[in-house]
Design an enzyme around this catalytic site. Sequence first.
Site, short mmCIF file in Angstrom:
data_model
loop_
_atom_site.label_atom_id
_atom_site.label_comp_id
_atom_site.label_asym_id
_atom_site.label_seq_id
_atom_site.Cartn_x
_atom_site.Cartn_y
_atom_site.Cartn_z
CB SER A 1 1.81 -7.77 1.29
OG SER A 1 0.75 -7.48 2.12
CB THR B 1 -0.95 0.02 1.14
OG1 THR B 1 -1.86 -1.21 1.24
CG2 THR B 1 -1.93 1.26 1.47
CB THR C 1 0.12 -3.75 6.31
OG1 THR C 1 -1.17 -3.79 5.43
CG2 THR C 1 0.63 -2.43 6.26
CG ASP C 2 -3.40 -6.94 3.44
OD1 ASP C 2 -3.57 -6.25 4.47
OD2 ASP C 2 -3.81 -7.22 2.51
#
Length: 334
Positions: A54, A12, A85-86
Site C-alpha cells: 500500500s 501485508t 495498512t500504510d
Amino acid sequence: MKKILLLGTGGTIASEPHNTGLSPELSPEQLLSFVPGISSRCRVESRSLFSVDSTNMTPIHWVRIAEAVRDAYDDFDGFVISHGTDTMAYTAAALSYMIKGSVKPVILTGAQKPIGYDSTDSKINLSDAFVCACADGMCGVNIVFNGRVILGTRARKTHSKSYAAFQSINYPCIATVQDGVLTQYIKPESAPVPEFNTELDTKVGLIKMTPGFDPEQLEFLLSRKDAVIIESFGVGGIPSYGDDRLLDVIIDGIKAGKVIIMTTQVQNEGSDLAVYNVGHRLRGWRNVLEAYDMTTEAAFAKIMYILGKTKDPDEISRLFYEPVAHDILYRCGD
C-alpha cells in the site's frame, strides 16, 4: 444469506516473505481459505483488482476500487476490501467521497502480519470485516481493525507495528467486534441511492511546517499544484520570522487561483486560526480554507474530490465545509 464481494488489493495481509522482505502475492481466494468460517456467515465472491504494497497506492488505485464497487453495487449486499495498512486511512477517506452515502457497507481491512504467519492478526481482522459487511445496521465506508470499526473519514494509522494500528481521530469508534459479535453505537450516514464520483484532481500537495521553514518550499509546491494543505503548529498559523515572505507566497498563490487548506500537525482536537495573530491574519482570504477537526487524510482526499467537480471558489468552500460521513463537526463560530 447475504452476498458479499471481497476485493483484493495486496498489502501485508496478502504478503509472503522473501530475502528482500515481504511482498503481496496471495489472491483473495487464498485469503479466504485461511478463514473457512466466513462461508457459514455469507456467500462470498472475490476479485483481485491489483496486488501492491500500500506504500505504492495512488489515486489511480482509488478510482479502480470505487469503479469496482460501483459496477458490482446492485449485485451484492456489502463489500470487503483487503488493503495494506500504510495508506489505508487515505484510501478509506477517498472512498468515503467517491462512494458517498452508500447504504451498503464498504469495509476496508488488513493486517500488521501476513495471514500465513502462525501469529497474525489477519484472520480475526478479515473475519470481523465480514461480520460488519453482513450487519443490517452497517453502511458507508469504514475501517475494521483490531475489533474497532472506524469511519473512513476519521481513521489514522497511529502504530507502525502493534495490532491496534488505527485510531478514530476526533470522533468515537462507531462499533466494536468481539468474538464475532458486532456492537454498534453509531449508525453511519447513508442515502437511498449512493453518489459515485471517480473524477479526482490529483494536483494536491501537502507540506509540513518546521521551525525556520523556507517559504521557497511552499512557493515551489504552489507552482505545481492546484491546492496545497499546510500542516501548521498547534491550532494553526503562519510564522513570520521578522518578515512576511511566507504570507506573501500564500497571497500570490491565492491570486493565482490556488487553494490553501490550513490544518494542524497535532493529531487531536483540530485547528482554530482565530486564536492567535499568526493564524488570524489568514482568515477571510478567498481560497483559504481551514480543516478544523478534519484529519489530514480526509482533507487531502476531499479537496481532490471537490476540485474534480468544480473550480469555482465559492462552490469549493461550500463543498469543503459540507459534512460528509461526519468528516467535519465544527467550524469557528458554529
